[in-house]
Enzyme design. Sequence first.
Site, PDB file in Angstrom:
ATOM      1  CG  ASP A  39     -23.855  -9.873 -13.204  1.00 55.78           C
ATOM      2  OD1 ASP A  39     -23.979 -10.826 -12.428  1.00 55.78           O
ATOM      3  OD2 ASP A  39     -23.880  -8.674 -12.841  1.00 55.78           O
ATOM      4  N   GLY A  73     -17.356  -7.003 -22.825  1.00 53.32           N
ATOM      5  CA  GLY A  73     -18.711  -6.819 -23.352  1.00 53.32           C
ATOM      6  C   GLY A  73     -19.167  -5.402 -23.072  1.00 53.32           C
TER       7      GLY A  73
END
Length: 170
Positions: free
Chosen positions: A33, A122
Amino acid sequence: MIIELIKADITTIKADAIVNAANSSLLGGGGVDGAIHRKGGKEILKACVAIRNKQGTCKTGNAVITTAGNLPAKYVIHTVGPVWNGESEKNKALLADCYRNSLNLAIKNGVKVIAFPNISTGIYHFPKDKAADIAITTVNNFAQKEKIEKVIFVCFDDENYELYLQKLNR
Ligand code: AR6
């Protein structure tokens, strides 16, 4: 539908759409992101803010689409993966929703080639082996497969790449 596997930084992929492992705020974060917002520039955040103002935050398992700003892709599809809090059917279903809802949104926007990161594996700590099974199965079983030309699984870390390699070869 072709399935391709590569080890790369997803921000370098020239697909019609790349998928972002976002959070429900849609305002950016770390991991993939962070990389997408950093390299894609302000236009992506601007589009995310506009979506938030219109429909609020993005629920886990859902997806929204924006411009890809300065990235080589045309669109970014932001989806929110589940945070791993132990084995549950709910977590698995929500991760499958991410892939399915992203593919449906892709079709609605005429996307033919779509690249996925390894959502939730993650910062959200979903076990990589389980997540890979869900990603591959969901993409394989997707109802409107013929409308997508290519799905690219983009792995960033060696562990995910090796897992996908083994599973896709089977
Ligand atoms: N290209 C492709 N894959 C990447 C990249 C990259 N540039 N960078 C990391 N990965 P994560 P999550 C892989 O943590 O678990 C953010 O703060 C990484 O190796 O990015 O869904 C959001 O705002 C891993 O396999 O996403 C949320 O708050 C995979 O991308 C939260 O993290 C996903 O790791 C979402 O956590």
